[in-house]
Design an enzyme around this catalytic site. Sequence first.
Site, short mmCIF file in Angstrom:
data_model
loop_
_atom_site.label_atom_id
_atom_site.label_comp_id
_atom_site.label_asym_id
_atom_site.label_seq_id
_atom_site.Cartn_x
_atom_site.Cartn_y
_atom_site.Cartn_z
N ALA A 74 -27.26 1.13 -15.99
CA ALA A 74 -28.17 1.51 -15.12
C ALA A 74 -27.44 2.17 -13.94
O ALA A 74 -27.97 3.07 -13.28
CB ALA A 74 -29.45 0.83 -14.94
N THR A 75 -26.61 1.35 -13.25
CA THR A 75 -25.86 1.65 -11.93
C THR A 75 -25.22 3.11 -12.17
O THR A 75 -25.34 3.94 -11.55
CB THR A 75 -24.93 0.74 -11.61
OG1 THR A 75 -25.70 -0.68 -11.49
CG2 THR A 75 -24.20 1.02 -10.33
N ASN A 153 -37.00 -5.41 -9.92
CA ASN A 153 -36.17 -6.41 -10.53
C ASN A 153 -36.59 -7.74 -9.86
O ASN A 153 -36.21 -8.68 -10.28
CB ASN A 153 -34.86 -5.93 -10.29
CG ASN A 153 -34.50 -5.39 -9.25
OD1 ASN A 153 -34.84 -4.55 -8.87
ND2 ASN A 153 -33.64 -6.24 -8.37
N GLN A 181 -35.70 -2.25 -15.62
CA GLN A 181 -36.53 -3.43 -15.96
C GLN A 181 -37.73 -3.13 -16.87
O GLN A 181 -38.44 -4.10 -17.19
CB GLN A 181 -36.76 -4.20 -14.36
CG GLN A 181 -35.78 -4.76 -13.84
CD GLN A 181 -35.27 -5.99 -14.30
OE1 GLN A 181 -35.92 -6.78 -15.37
NE2 GLN A 181 -34.11 -6.43 -13.72
N GLY A 202 -28.38 -1.49 -21.46
CA GLY A 202 -28.71 -2.25 -22.55
C GLY A 202 -29.13 -3.76 -22.20
O GLY A 202 -29.72 -4.68 -22.74
N HIS A 203 -28.04 -4.29 -21.16
CA HIS A 203 -28.15 -5.80 -20.91
C HIS A 203 -29.51 -6.41 -20.52
O HIS A 203 -29.79 -7.83 -20.49
CB HIS A 203 -26.87 -6.40 -19.95
CG HIS A 203 -27.07 -6.29 -18.49
ND1 HIS A 203 -27.29 -6.94 -17.80
CD2 HIS A 203 -26.85 -5.05 -18.14
CE1 HIS A 203 -27.32 -6.61 -16.48
NE2 HIS A 203 -26.87 -5.37 -16.66
N THR A 241 -14.19 7.87 -24.26
CA THR A 241 -14.53 7.71 -25.46
C THR A 241 -15.88 6.58 -25.39
O THR A 241 -15.51 5.35 -24.45
CB THR A 241 -13.30 6.97 -26.11
OG1 THR A 241 -12.30 8.06 -26.30
CG2 THR A 241 -13.83 6.40 -27.51
N CYS A 327 -26.36 -13.27 -1.04
CA CYS A 327 -25.30 -13.85 -0.41
C CYS A 327 -24.20 -12.86 -0.35
O CYS A 327 -23.55 -12.39 -1.41
CB CYS A 327 -24.93 -15.05 -1.14
SG CYS A 327 -23.77 -16.21 -0.18
#
Length: 388
Positions: A74-75, A153, A181, A202-203, A241, A327
């Site tokens: 997404a970034t 998020n 999200q 995906g993640h 690729t 942080c």
Amino acid sequence: MTPRRVYLDYHATTPVDPRAIDAMLPFFGERFGNPASRNHAFGWEASEAVEQARAQVASLINAPHRDIVFTSGATESSNLALKGLARAGGPRRHLVTVATEHKSVLDTCRVLEREGCTATVLTPRPDGLVDLDRLREAVTDRTLVVSVMLANNEIGTIQPLAEVSAIAHERGAIVHTDAAQAVGKIPVDVAALDVDLLSFTGHKMYAPKGVGALYIRHKTVLDLEPLVHGGGHERGLRSGTLNVPAVVGFGKAAEVAAADLEADATRLSALRDRLLLGLRSRIDGLHVNGTLAPRLPHNLSVSIEGVEPEALVLSMDDLAVSSGSACSSGKTSPSYVLKAIGRDDELALATLRFGLGRWTTSDDIEFAIDKVATVVGRLRALKAELGI
Ligand SMILES: *Cc1c(COP(=O)(O)O)cnc(C)c1O
């Protein structure tokens, strides 16, 4: 016996669904072809698998499959969307977004300001939602793009995106949404939302890390300048690729999500409601961040009064949740999202974000309630004892 650990941080990332892993495995080994190889069966086989994944991913958001470009996540998708539009060189140079957006949108807008764009960053309402009247005032006929995320998020709030699109389109602006999200968790329909560009990954939906997609409404394709140049893959918008196994896993995860979406959402919202009820019954001075509706079914963000924030977060060892702080270079600062909805520093720092997921059980929820209530009780007792 291994000590019990409970993962309630599904907004940070999700494990890969075993069905997606099974679909991926052949593409590491015997089906290793390059989808860009046009003159032999190894290439055709890989290309067919990529196109099947494209159709699966497109179908999850009700998009035509030709409108999906695969990226690394997404970034990258949001970078491609926003920089791609701004660098295409049209006359419109104004960006509109919201202070609660993900850094991949906010930081990209900052970069584009250095390249001669102006950006309006709207403060959301205290419930986390964008103020549509303020949005209407901000969008002009010089506005290139309005970028508003679908679901947050941290606090899980869901923006009124169809209304955002209507306001933007009325002035001829393009609409981008970061839906990382939301996709796979709630129904997402690019036609109903009337968005032009949509980023997802995906993640966050039980597919591997490092693969994502940008939905590009067909008519806006010509207005995008690619970030990565080279062999002209992905219709010239994203050379390089493709990571075929990850793309295949993404496709399978999209298919699974579409089939399970309703059942997952119903189950998880019941568990989330139980979590909130349990926490409330045992902890006073508990504040929910953002409106409870409309909200992602699997999200809860709470701030807790009267506890030392750092101690709260550090005591969660065997319960994986997120805190309300970021942080950077060793300095802890309160979450900018919580600050934007009006939380003071102390409460923002004493925040726990719970993200439930496909493998969360009711035992996990009872464990979390007990853990948090016990820790809060202990920290408050300590505070009283020390007279601080
Ligand atoms: C995780 C996330 C991203 C970034 O996605 P990556 O695939 O990790 O680059 C962007 N936006 C939101 C809202 C997210 O939750």
